[in-house]
Motif scaffolding. Structure first.
Motif, PDB file in Angstrom:
ATOM      1  N   ASP A 111       0.825  -1.211   0.000  1.00  0.00           N
ATOM      2  CA  ASP A 111       0.000   0.000   0.000  1.00  0.00           C
ATOM      3  C   ASP A 111       0.857   1.258   0.000  1.00  0.00           C
ATOM      4  N   GLU A 112       1.950   1.239   0.756  1.00  0.00           N
ATOM      5  CA  GLU A 112       2.854   2.396   0.773  1.00  0.00           C
ATOM      6  C   GLU A 112       3.546   2.569  -0.580  1.00  0.00           C
ATOM      7  N   ILE A 113       3.918   1.468  -1.204  1.00  0.00           N
ATOM      8  CA  ILE A 113       4.534   1.548  -2.533  1.00  0.00           C
ATOM      9  C   ILE A 113       3.535   2.103  -3.538  1.00  0.00           C
ATOM     10  N   ARG A 114       2.304   1.616  -3.480  1.00  0.00           N
ATOM     11  CA  ARG A 114       1.254   2.087  -4.388  1.00  0.00           C
ATOM     12  C   ARG A 114       0.980   3.574  -4.182  1.00  0.00           C
ATOM     13  N   ALA A 115       0.938   4.019  -2.928  1.00  0.00           N
ATOM     14  CA  ALA A 115       0.692   5.434  -2.644  1.00  0.00           C
ATOM     15  C   ALA A 115       1.837   6.295  -3.165  1.00  0.00           C
ATOM     16  N   GLY A 116       3.064   5.830  -3.002  1.00  0.00           N
ATOM     17  CA  GLY A 116       4.215   6.580  -3.515  1.00  0.00           C
ATOM     18  C   GLY A 116       4.208   6.651  -5.030  1.00  0.00           C
ATOM     19  N   SER A 117       3.842   5.552  -5.672  1.00  0.00           N
ATOM     20  CA  SER A 117       3.764   5.547  -7.137  1.00  0.00           C
ATOM     21  C   SER A 117       2.668   6.483  -7.629  1.00  0.00           C
ATOM     22  N   ARG A 118       1.540   6.483  -6.952  1.00  0.00           N
ATOM     23  CA  ARG A 118       0.440   7.370  -7.338  1.00  0.00           C
ATOM     24  C   ARG A 118       0.851   8.832  -7.177  1.00  0.00           C
ATOM     25  N   ARG A 119       1.534   9.147  -6.076  1.00  0.00           N
ATOM     26  CA  ARG A 119       1.995  10.514  -5.836  1.00  0.00           C
ATOM     27  C   ARG A 119       2.982  10.950  -6.911  1.00  0.00           C
TER      28      ARG A 119
ATOM     29  N   ILE B  69       2.480  13.963  -9.736  1.00  0.00           N
ATOM     30  CA  ILE B  69       3.451  15.052  -9.875  1.00  0.00           C
ATOM     31  C   ILE B  69       3.939  15.142 -11.316  1.00  0.00           C
ATOM     32  N   LEU B  70       4.273  13.996 -11.919  1.00  0.00           N
ATOM     33  CA  LEU B  70       4.733  14.001 -13.307  1.00  0.00           C
ATOM     34  C   LEU B  70       3.629  14.459 -14.256  1.00  0.00           C
ATOM     35  N   PHE B  71       2.380  14.046 -13.996  1.00  0.00           N
ATOM     36  CA  PHE B  71       1.262  14.489 -14.814  1.00  0.00           C
ATOM     37  C   PHE B  71       1.076  15.997 -14.705  1.00  0.00           C
ATOM     38  N   ALA B  72       1.205  16.547 -13.504  1.00  0.00           N
ATOM     39  CA  ALA B  72       1.058  17.991 -13.320  1.00  0.00           C
ATOM     40  C   ALA B  72       2.149  18.757 -14.068  1.00  0.00           C
ATOM     41  N   ILE B  73       3.361  18.236 -14.046  1.00  0.00           N
ATOM     42  CA  ILE B  73       4.453  18.898 -14.769  1.00  0.00           C
ATOM     43  C   ILE B  73       4.193  18.859 -16.272  1.00  0.00           C
ATOM     44  N   ALA B  74       3.775  17.701 -16.794  1.00  0.00           N
ATOM     45  CA  ALA B  74       3.490  17.578 -18.224  1.00  0.00           C
ATOM     46  C   ALA B  74       2.318  18.471 -18.621  1.00  0.00           C
ATOM     47  N   ALA B  75       1.271  18.513 -17.797  1.00  0.00           N
ATOM     48  CA  ALA B  75       0.119  19.361 -18.096  1.00  0.00           C
ATOM     49  C   ALA B  75       0.514  20.832 -18.101  1.00  0.00           C
ATOM     50  N   ALA B  76       1.338  21.248 -17.144  1.00  0.00           N
ATOM     51  CA  ALA B  76       1.785  22.644 -17.105  1.00  0.00           C
ATOM     52  C   ALA B  76       2.605  22.974 -18.348  1.00  0.00           C
ATOM     53  N   PHE B  77       3.435  22.043 -18.806  1.00  0.00           N
ATOM     54  CA  PHE B  77       4.229  22.262 -20.010  1.00  0.00           C
ATOM     55  C   PHE B  77       3.325  22.461 -21.224  1.00  0.00           C
ATOM     56  N   PHE B  78       2.330  21.589 -21.391  1.00  0.00           N
ATOM     57  CA  PHE B  78       1.448  21.698 -22.553  1.00  0.00           C
ATOM     58  C   PHE B  78       0.558  22.935 -22.480  1.00  0.00           C
ATOM     59  N   VAL B  79       0.111  23.299 -21.304  1.00  0.00           N
ATOM     60  CA  VAL B  79      -0.690  24.523 -21.161  1.00  0.00           C
ATOM     61  C   VAL B  79       0.162  25.738 -21.503  1.00  0.00           C
TER      62      VAL B  79
END
Length: 52
Positions: free
Chosen positions: A20-28, A32-42
């Motif tokens: 569960d901790e590994i899954r939570a870290g992967s989701r986090r 974060i990577l999705f937010a960076i990519a979205a900010a780049f495209f915006v």
């Protein structure tokens, strides 16, 4: 040689993470990577519209 100095160099022993901790870290990390990519495209989209 002193027999009491047989311990590891680290202060705390390594703690194993639960799935569960590994899954939570992967989701986090994914969010974060999705937010960076979205900010780049915006930013690229705004630059195309605003500065063309």
């Amino acid at each position: 040689m002193d027999a009491t100095r047989n311990t590891s160099m680290t202060r705390k022993p390594p703690k194993t993470r639960t799935p569960d901790e590994i899954r939570a870290g992967s989701r986090r990390l994914g969010l974060i990577l999705f937010a960076i990519a979205a900010a780049f495209f915006v930013a690229a989209f705004i630059k195309q519209i605003w500065f063309s």
